[in-house]
Design a protein around this motif. Structure first.
Motif, mmCIF file in Angstrom:
data_model
loop_
_atom_site.group_PDB
_atom_site.id
_atom_site.type_symbol
_atom_site.label_atom_id
_atom_site.label_comp_id
_atom_site.label_asym_id
_atom_site.label_seq_id
_atom_site.Cartn_x
_atom_site.Cartn_y
_atom_site.Cartn_z
ATOM 1 N N UNK A 109 0.806 -1.226 0.000
ATOM 2 C CA UNK A 109 0.000 0.000 0.000
ATOM 3 C C UNK A 109 0.838 1.274 0.000
ATOM 4 N N UNK A 110 2.124 1.165 0.261
ATOM 5 C CA UNK A 110 2.997 2.340 0.192
ATOM 6 C C UNK A 110 3.069 2.899 -1.225
ATOM 7 N N UNK A 111 2.733 2.069 -2.213
ATOM 8 C CA UNK A 111 2.715 2.521 -3.615
ATOM 9 C C UNK A 111 1.307 2.386 -4.200
ATOM 10 N N UNK A 112 0.293 2.655 -3.373
ATOM 11 C CA UNK A 112 -1.099 2.559 -3.840
ATOM 12 C C UNK A 112 -1.405 3.630 -4.877
ATOM 13 N N UNK A 113 -2.170 3.229 -5.865
ATOM 14 C CA UNK A 113 -2.640 4.218 -6.831
ATOM 15 C C UNK A 113 -3.813 4.969 -6.220
ATOM 16 N N UNK A 114 -4.104 6.126 -6.788
ATOM 17 C CA UNK A 114 -5.219 6.928 -6.289
ATOM 18 C C UNK A 114 -5.795 7.733 -7.447
ATOM 19 N N UNK A 115 -6.711 8.642 -7.153
ATOM 20 C CA UNK A 115 -7.337 9.411 -8.227
ATOM 21 C C UNK A 115 -6.334 10.310 -8.947
ATOM 22 N N UNK A 116 -5.308 10.751 -8.257
ATOM 23 C CA UNK A 116 -4.310 11.620 -8.880
ATOM 24 C C UNK A 116 -3.356 10.827 -9.770
ATOM 25 N N UNK A 117 -3.064 9.590 -9.408
ATOM 26 C CA UNK A 117 -2.132 8.770 -10.179
ATOM 27 C C UNK A 117 -2.672 7.353 -10.290
ATOM 28 N N UNK A 118 -2.956 6.948 -11.529
ATOM 29 C CA UNK A 118 -3.573 5.635 -11.753
ATOM 30 C C UNK A 118 -2.557 4.493 -11.763
ATOM 31 N N UNK A 119 -1.272 4.813 -11.581
ATOM 32 C CA UNK A 119 -0.251 3.766 -11.569
ATOM 33 C C UNK A 119 0.106 3.407 -10.142
ATOM 34 N N UNK A 120 0.307 2.105 -9.905
ATOM 35 C CA UNK A 120 0.673 1.621 -8.588
ATOM 36 C C UNK A 120 -0.173 0.414 -8.205
ATOM 37 N N UNK A 121 -0.224 0.153 -6.911
ATOM 38 C CA UNK A 121 -0.885 -1.029 -6.352
ATOM 39 C C UNK A 121 -2.361 -0.751 -6.058
ATOM 40 N N UNK A 122 -3.183 -1.775 -6.237
ATOM 41 C CA UNK A 122 -4.591 -1.696 -5.825
ATOM 42 C C UNK A 122 -5.121 -3.094 -5.538
ATOM 43 N N UNK A 123 -5.993 -3.165 -4.553
ATOM 44 C CA UNK A 123 -6.731 -4.410 -4.290
ATOM 45 C C UNK A 123 -8.231 -4.109 -4.207
ATOM 46 N N UNK A 124 -8.646 -3.006 -4.840
ATOM 47 C CA UNK A 124 -10.052 -2.594 -4.767
ATOM 48 C C UNK A 124 -10.668 -2.329 -6.138
ATOM 49 N N UNK A 125 -10.396 -3.185 -7.111
ATOM 50 C CA UNK A 125 -11.047 -3.019 -8.401
ATOM 51 C C UNK A 125 -12.468 -3.559 -8.314
ATOM 52 N N UNK A 126 -13.358 -2.976 -9.097
ATOM 53 C CA UNK A 126 -14.778 -3.298 -9.043
ATOM 54 C C UNK A 126 -15.242 -3.792 -10.415
ATOM 55 N N UNK A 127 -15.979 -4.897 -10.443
ATOM 56 C CA UNK A 127 -16.641 -5.394 -11.640
ATOM 57 C C UNK A 127 -18.101 -5.647 -11.282
ATOM 58 N N UNK A 128 -19.007 -5.069 -12.057
ATOM 59 C CA UNK A 128 -20.454 -5.227 -11.813
ATOM 60 C C UNK A 128 -20.800 -4.872 -10.367
ATOM 61 N N UNK A 129 -20.215 -3.783 -9.889
ATOM 62 C CA UNK A 129 -20.462 -3.254 -8.540
ATOM 63 C C UNK A 129 -20.007 -4.181 -7.422
ATOM 64 N N UNK A 130 -19.158 -5.145 -7.723
ATOM 65 C CA UNK A 130 -18.629 -6.071 -6.725
ATOM 66 C C UNK A 130 -17.104 -5.990 -6.763
ATOM 67 N N UNK A 131 -16.507 -5.977 -5.590
ATOM 68 C CA UNK A 131 -15.053 -5.913 -5.494
ATOM 69 C C UNK A 131 -14.423 -7.177 -6.066
#
Length: 158
Positions: A92-114
């Motif tokens: 999470x030290x390199x989490x992506x956010x709204x300002x920068x779409x590059x980095x780590x994430x574990x919260x992608x959503x498909x059909x309103x489900x994580x």
């Protein structure tokens, strides 16, 4: 054992149908026309149509003859495994956010489900310049840069 986080539970209408047990004929896309020395607009058009069809009907495909050496793929896979084996706090030290779409994430959503996955997005062109919005008349640009974790150090190179 614990319970499954409700964020991961799909609504009944989005769950796999029991009658679909297995599928055959996963699309196999041959990219060799793109890396051949000859320019063939008909071949490129066929390739684009194949990719479009695979995306529309399957949502994914397998690529062959892409020109990426197996040693490079092995190094990428090894560095990726090391990164994803890190603690969640470290990733999470390199989490992506709204300002920068590059980095780590574990919260992608498909059909309103994580989604039950983790990703690390990066780009070859660093920095990358994109339009600020998807609006056709928007001329404002954004500069995005990769975020690199301290470990594994070879992730940036590969």
């Amino acid at each position: 054992m614990g319970e499954v986080d409700p964020d991961f539970i799909q609504a009944v209408e989005h769950r796999p149908k029991p009658e679909i047990i297995e599928a055959e004929g996963i699309p196999l896309i041959d990219l060799s026309p793109l890396i051949s020395l000859e320019s063939d607009s008909d071949g490129s058009a066929r390739l684009v149509a194949e990719i479009g069809d695979a995306c529309k009907n399957w949502g994914f495909f397998q690529v062959i003859n892409h020109g990426v050496p197996s040693k490079a793929r092995e190094r990428i896979e090894l560095a990726s495994k090391k990164f994803f084996a890190l603690s969640k706090d470290e990733k999470k030290k390199v989490s992506r956010d709204e300002a920068n779409i590059f980095g780590y994430s574990d919260h992608e959503i498909t059909k309103n489900i994580r989604d039950w996955k983790e990703v690390f997005d990066c780009t070859i062109e660093n920095p990358t310049i994109i339009y600020a919005t998807d609006e056709p008349d928007d001329e404002e640009l954004r500069e995005l840069t990769n975020q690199w974790p301290q470990y594994p150090p070879e992730l940036r190179q590969v």
